[in-house]
Design an enzyme around this catalytic site. Structure first.
Site, PDB file in Angstrom:
ATOM      1  N   LYS A  67       0.982  -1.281  -0.053  1.00 24.15           N
ATOM      2  CA  LYS A  67      -0.211   0.336   0.270  1.00 24.15           C
ATOM      3  C   LYS A  67       0.848   1.559  -0.172  1.00 24.15           C
ATOM      4  O   LYS A  67       1.699   1.533   0.971  1.00 24.15           O
ATOM      5  CB  LYS A  67      -1.289   0.548   1.169  1.00 24.15           C
ATOM      6  CG  LYS A  67      -1.691   0.859   1.540  1.00 24.15           C
ATOM      7  CD  LYS A  67      -2.763   1.058   2.207  1.00 24.15           C
ATOM      8  CE  LYS A  67      -2.542   1.709   3.934  1.00 24.15           C
ATOM      9  NZ  LYS A  67      -3.811   1.335   4.550  1.00 24.15           N
ATOM     10  N   ARG A 110     -10.676  -1.791   6.884  1.00 20.63           N
ATOM     11  CA  ARG A 110      -9.673  -2.647   7.384  1.00 20.63           C
ATOM     12  C   ARG A 110      -9.356  -2.030   8.758  1.00 20.63           C
ATOM     13  O   ARG A 110      -9.201  -2.648   9.555  1.00 20.63           O
ATOM     14  CB  ARG A 110      -8.760  -2.667   6.229  1.00 20.63           C
ATOM     15  CG  ARG A 110      -7.738  -2.269   6.110  1.00 20.63           C
ATOM     16  CD  ARG A 110      -6.742  -2.089   7.609  1.00 20.63           C
ATOM     17  NE  ARG A 110      -5.279  -1.460   6.961  1.00 20.63           N
ATOM     18  CZ  ARG A 110      -4.902  -0.847   7.678  1.00 20.63           C
ATOM     19  NH1 ARG A 110      -5.330   0.272   8.730  1.00 20.63           N
ATOM     20  NH2 ARG A 110      -3.248  -0.069   7.754  1.00 20.63           N
ATOM     21  N   GLN A 138     -12.852   7.843   9.641  1.00 19.98           N
ATOM     22  CA  GLN A 138     -12.717   6.671  10.500  1.00 19.98           C
ATOM     23  C   GLN A 138     -13.598   6.466  12.072  1.00 19.98           C
ATOM     24  O   GLN A 138     -14.387   5.637  12.392  1.00 19.98           O
ATOM     25  CB  GLN A 138     -11.269   6.520  10.930  1.00 19.98           C
ATOM     26  CG  GLN A 138      -9.866   6.230  10.754  1.00 19.98           C
ATOM     27  CD  GLN A 138     -10.269   4.608   9.983  1.00 19.98           C
ATOM     28  OE1 GLN A 138     -10.889   4.088  10.930  1.00 19.98           O
ATOM     29  NE2 GLN A 138      -9.081   4.589   8.783  1.00 19.98           N
ATOM     30  N   ASP A 159     -16.407  15.791  18.280  1.00 15.36           N
ATOM     31  CA  ASP A 159     -15.390  16.729  16.877  1.00 15.36           C
ATOM     32  C   ASP A 159     -14.475  17.736  17.306  1.00 15.36           C
ATOM     33  O   ASP A 159     -15.310  18.639  17.778  1.00 15.36           O
ATOM     34  CB  ASP A 159     -15.222  16.604  15.527  1.00 15.36           C
ATOM     35  CG  ASP A 159     -14.721  16.930  14.589  1.00 15.36           C
ATOM     36  OD1 ASP A 159     -14.157  15.497  14.245  1.00 15.36           O
ATOM     37  OD2 ASP A 159     -13.748  17.439  14.897  1.00 15.36           O
ATOM     38  N   GLY A 223      -6.399   7.260  16.308  1.00 19.13           N
ATOM     39  CA  GLY A 223      -6.124   7.847  15.318  1.00 19.13           C
ATOM     40  C   GLY A 223      -4.137   8.763  15.258  1.00 19.13           C
ATOM     41  O   GLY A 223      -3.633   8.768  14.480  1.00 19.13           O
ATOM     42  N   SER A 297      -3.903   0.755  17.760  1.00 18.80           N
ATOM     43  CA  SER A 297      -3.654   0.407  16.655  1.00 18.80           C
ATOM     44  C   SER A 297      -2.902   1.604  15.842  1.00 18.80           C
ATOM     45  O   SER A 297      -3.174   2.778  16.212  1.00 18.80           O
ATOM     46  CB  SER A 297      -5.021   0.240  15.583  1.00 18.80           C
ATOM     47  OG  SER A 297      -5.079   1.268  14.549  1.00 18.80           O
TER      48      SER A 297
END
Ligand SMILES: NC(=O)c1ccc[n+]([C@@H]2O[C@H](COP(=O)([O-])OP(=O)(O)OC[C@H]3O[C@@H](n4cnc5c(N)ncnc54)[C@H](O)[C@@H]3O)[C@@H](O)[C@H]2O)c1
Length: 326
Positions: A67, A110, A138, A159, A223, A297
């Site tokens: 990618k 994903r 996301q 936000d 994030g 992540s």
């Protein structure tokens, strides 16, 4: 022949529930050492953001790929998405490029699918209230993913740009008319009382304070993925039962770990468990209903290549995309 797939093609064939199972399988294979994946090569693009080259080989699936992705956080203010890119998918037998596809939607799905895998493993079964911190691309895919694995009923959205949060809620209400959406006035307002917390913002400084968390909350920290950025305060990470996508990548890339380790809050051993090891039953999951659990992540290439293979398979079967002789 090589299959060319646009974003619309990818959207047509890539479904969240399928992708969750694909990502669960590849994360387990990754942690078992059945894949080949160097830590990605990240290059700074001055004044804009970063470019990452993310290769991986999945021998058991007969594919490899790369990618090429850019993360330019100020793009939304210029009318473009923060994240854009391409995946090139090859077969391991001859190296032939099977497909070239847009990676923006694929990355959204994903990443959230991986959070869903972690949530299924770590969150309390009845988790019904969700806090979303950040209301961009996301946030949407994480909302879909959380609803796929837990009985979500109420969603608080914060936000830093209130208009973005408002538009997000309006758009998602069309898709989930039965969910109780609420626009939060601060991260604290969103997080207090939430069973599930997804941090999917472009903030470089913490948007989670340990004192706001409900006992038993599960956090997907998604994030931040550079050494100088963190969305979680040190005490949250210190107190949590932590699992990561890749130990090696997390300790190299995630400021959420690198900064508190530098500050002496905990040792690198606190970041010892991968989701793939929990899936295989090699490491324990949640210890009690009151424990705070954290999936941090950074995003790894095996997820992209596995998702791209799923897209390729579905597209080839459904006659989606255009075949070209390169
Ligand atoms: N871990 C992974 O695998 C992975 C994959 C893709 C994206 N990401 C990261 O996730 C983040 C979100 O990605 P995206 O594509 O949704 O980006 P996006 O630009 O669409 O959305 C980010 C949102 O965060 C908001 N924001 C910024 N600072 C904030 C703050 N302090 N509090 C609340 N909201 C704030 C912005 O206003 C924006 O609406 C990015 O940092 C991206 O790099 C991680």
């Amino acid at each position: 022949m090589t299959l060319i797939l646009t974003r619309q093609d990818v959207e047509q064939v890539l479904k969240m529930r399928d992708c969750i199972e694909t990502i669960a399988e590849v994360m387990q294979r990754f942690s078992a050492g059945d894949t080949v994946m160097p830590v990605r090569l990240v290059t700074r693009v001055p004044e804009r953001g970063v470019h990452a080259a993310m290769p991986a080989v999945l021998p058991s699936l007969g594919v490899f790929g790369i990618k090429s992705v850019t993360v330019f956080p100020t793009n939304p203010s210029r009318g473009a998405p923060s994240i854009m890119g391409l995946v090139i998918l090859n077969e391991t037998d001859t190296g032939r490029p099977l497909a070239v596809m847009d990676a923006a939607y694929l990355t959204g799905i994903r990443t959230a699918a991986a959070s869903a895998v972690a949530t299924r493993l770590l969150a309390n079964p009845g988790a019904a209230s969700l806090a979303l911190i950040g209301a961009g691309v996301q946030a949407a895919t994480h909302l879909w993913a959380m609803c796929a694995v837990r009985p979500v009923k109420a969603v608080a959205v914060y936000d830093i740009d209130a208009q973005v949060a408002e538009s997000f809620i309006l758009a998602q209400l069309q898709r989930f008319p039965k969910l109780a959406f609420r626009q939060a006035v601060s991260p604290e307002d969103a997080i207090r009382g939430a069973d599930l917390v997804c941090t999917i913002s472009s903030s470089k400084t913490p948007v989670v304070d340990h004192s706001w968390l409900k006992p038993g909350a599960h956090i997907n920290g998604v994030g931040s993925h550079t050494p100088d950025a963190r969305e979680l305060d040190g005490p949250t990470v210190q107190a949590a039962r932590v699992a990561v996508d890749s130990r090696q990548a997390a300790l190299k890339e995630a400021g959420d770990f690198i900064l508190p380790i530098q500050e002496g809050l905990f040792a690198a051993e606190h970041v010892s468990d991968e989701i793939g090891e929990l899936l295989a039953g090699l490491k324990p999951g949640r210890a009690s209903a009151d424990q705070i659990t954290l999936y941090k992540s950074v995003g790894i290439a095996v997820q992209d290549v596995a998702a791209a293979r799923l897209v390729y398979e579905r597209a080839a079967a459904q006659g989606v995309g255009v075949e070209v002789a390169l």
